[in-house]
Design a protein around this motif. Structure first.
Motif, PDB file in Angstrom:
ATOM      1  N   LEU A   1      42.778  -3.027  27.703  1.00  0.00           N
ATOM      2  CA  LEU A   1      42.002  -1.966  27.050  1.00  0.00           C
ATOM      3  C   LEU A   1      42.929  -0.961  26.381  1.00  0.00           C
ATOM      4  O   LEU A   1      42.700  -0.518  25.261  1.00  0.00           O
ATOM      5  CB  LEU A   1      41.131  -1.237  28.084  1.00  0.00           C
ATOM      6  N   PHE A   2      43.970  -0.620  27.090  1.00  0.00           N
ATOM      7  CA  PHE A   2      44.936   0.362  26.591  1.00  0.00           C
ATOM      8  C   PHE A   2      45.553  -0.099  25.273  1.00  0.00           C
ATOM      9  O   PHE A   2      45.728   0.687  24.337  1.00  0.00           O
ATOM     10  CB  PHE A   2      46.020   0.544  27.654  1.00  0.00           C
ATOM     11  N   THR A   3      45.885  -1.360  25.192  1.00  0.00           N
ATOM     12  CA  THR A   3      46.569  -1.845  23.990  1.00  0.00           C
ATOM     13  C   THR A   3      45.587  -2.145  22.862  1.00  0.00           C
ATOM     14  O   THR A   3      45.977  -2.645  21.815  1.00  0.00           O
ATOM     15  CB  THR A   3      47.389  -3.113  24.304  1.00  0.00           C
ATOM     16  N   ARG A   4      44.335  -1.865  23.076  1.00  0.00           N
ATOM     17  CA  ARG A   4      43.364  -2.029  21.989  1.00  0.00           C
ATOM     18  C   ARG A   4      42.910  -0.670  21.468  1.00  0.00           C
ATOM     19  O   ARG A   4      42.518  -0.556  20.327  1.00  0.00           O
ATOM     20  CB  ARG A   4      42.145  -2.824  22.501  1.00  0.00           C
TER      21      ARG A   4
END
Lengths: 180, 276
Positions: free
Chosen positions: B53-56
């Motif tokens: 989620l963080f990298t999106r």
């Protein structure tokens, strides 16, 4: 035809620029890459098939130019932008963890990734392409895309959140290379 | 355990090949319950999920500034060619006779008592055209925060009645789309600032597909309570601000036929602005 294509390229410039900055980790180098990409595309406009996606074609050109550039750097012995990578570390070597990521921090973290993973992060996570579209741009099987992408995202998360591991000491930045 | 994640068995291993598509919202619906259950019971898997989620989200947002930044002239020139080649068509977009009439209009006070000439940011003298008709490197709103690529795209694809964000805290809302007797498409638009100010402008599409801003007005407090009007509809009962009065007058001068209605405009946008 050419005028229409130029117009569409202009529309694409902001995204292409973001893609290039994500790859190079630097605004000026990113703009150099975009400029080279546009000139290459216009010189080979006969290779683009109307009806196909212009962005995928342009991304592929940019990716190939950048990979060529990185290979040339390796030949010259430049392995990684350690200065950029060290920007991740605070005064005491502590990793920077910010609620809002800065471009510098992301660029520095991405500098640790192999080139092929950096391309996938840029295409999927930053530009929002699907796995399949990224597979088409990179001309890589979708399964390979997913495994490389997952690896890259885990690595980035670990570096940017700083809550899992300190896999690589500051002065021993990895040598980027193609990952399989 | 199975090595094939596609098999639906209770013992199906949950790995990145399922968690990542789940985080990206593209996992097949029938596979989601198994992933949800696994995440609920395994903190390590949950951490991976959060990483995806963080990298999106946050990762991509770090590049927003690049996306919104003005495009350097050298990149625009790399695509379009040297600037001098595209300054000339602008003057012919509206025709020299009409331009003379327009210039005259702004010198004559009885054009409209309501029009405060000093409120017009940009004149229409030849010198103005020589400077602003380039329409590429010059910021097109008086605050200088609009990058031309965003403006180009907004004018190219945004229907009247809609709006497009072209910079942080700034949107463009097309008001009217019309053709001139020079067979040129033009659009009258509003620039709506987040702080309640509103500016206006008019741009015409050159034969090379580039929208060239021919006129812009300074930001003034927005007086319209309603949102952007649908294609073909007038301003209704509200009194438009003086700046818009000016733009309306200019539009009337150059317009041939009616402003486009919603359906016709949609066709024109879809056809990528074929010659009227």
């Amino acid at each position: 035809m050419t005028d229409e294509l130029r117009s569409r390229m202009v529309e694409l410039l902001p995204r292409l620029r973001r893609f290039a900055v994500a790859l190079t980790g630097d605004l000026d180098q990113g703009d150099d890459l975009v400029q080279e990409t546009c000139m290459r595309a216009l010189s080979r406009v006969d290779q683009w098939q109307p009806g196909t996606r212009l962005d995928s074609w342009m991304y592929r050109i940019a990716q190939n130019l950048w990979l060529d550039r990185m290979r040339a750097k390796k030949v010259r012995g430049v392995q990684v932008d350690v200065e950029a990578a060290e920007a991740l570390a605070g005064p005491n070597g502590r990793r920077v963890v910010e609620s809002r990521l800065t471009l510098d921090a992301v660029g520095a973290a991405m500098a640790y990734l192999p080139e092929d993973q950096r391309v996938l992060i840029s295409l999927v996570c930053i530009d929002g392409l699907s796995y399949k579209e990224a597979a088409e741009v990179t001309q890589t099987p979708i399964g390979t895309v997913m495994s490389r992408l997952a690896r890259a995202r885990r690595e980035l998360h670990a570096r940017l959140e700083g809550h899992t591991r300190e896999a690589i000491p500051r002065q021993q930045a990895p040598k980027p290379g193609r990952n399989t | 355990m199975s090595d094939t994640p596609d098999e639906k068995t209770p013992a199906q291993p949950i790995g990145d090949d399922l968690i990542m598509p789940y985080a990206d919202g593209v996992l097949a619906p029938d596979q989601r319950p198994a992933v949800r259950e696994a995440l609920a019971r395994d903190p390590e898997l949950m951490q991976r999920f959060e990483g995806f989620l963080f990298t999106r989200g946050p990762l991509a947002r770090a590049f927003d500034a690049v996306l919104a930044a003005p495009i350097p002239e050298r990149l625009l020139e790399a695509v379009r060619g040297p600037t001098p080649q595209r300054t000339r068509p602008t003057v012919s977009l509206l025709g020299s006779v009409r331009l003379a009439r327009l210039a005259e209009m702004f010198r004559v006070p009885d054009f409209s008592p309501a029009v405060a000439v000093p409120a017009v940011l940009v004149g229409l003298a030849a010198g103005w055209l020589a400077h602003y008709a380039i329409g590429i490197a010059v910021p097109v709103d008086s605050r200088g925060v609009v990058d031309t690529a965003s403006l180009q795209r907004a004018l190219e694809v945004t229907p009247t009645g809609g709006s497009a964000k072209i910079a942080r805290g700034l949107s463009l809302a097309p008001r009217f789309t019309f053709a001139t007797d020079q067979q040129v498409w033009c659009r009258q638009y509003a620039l709506i600032y987040g702080d309640g100010l509103e500016a206006g402008g008019m741009a015409c599409r050159a034969p090379d597909g580039v929208w060239q801003v021919l006129m812009s007005t300074p930001p003034v407090p927005g007086v319209r309570a309603q949102g952007p009007r649908p294609a073909g509809e007038g301003p209704g009962g509200n009194t438009p601000p003086n700046n818009e009065n000016v733009l309306d007058g200019v539009r009337s001068l150059f317009k041939q036929g009616d402003v486009l209605g919603r359906e016709k405009e949609a066709d024109v946008i879809k056809d990528r602005w074929k010659t009227p």
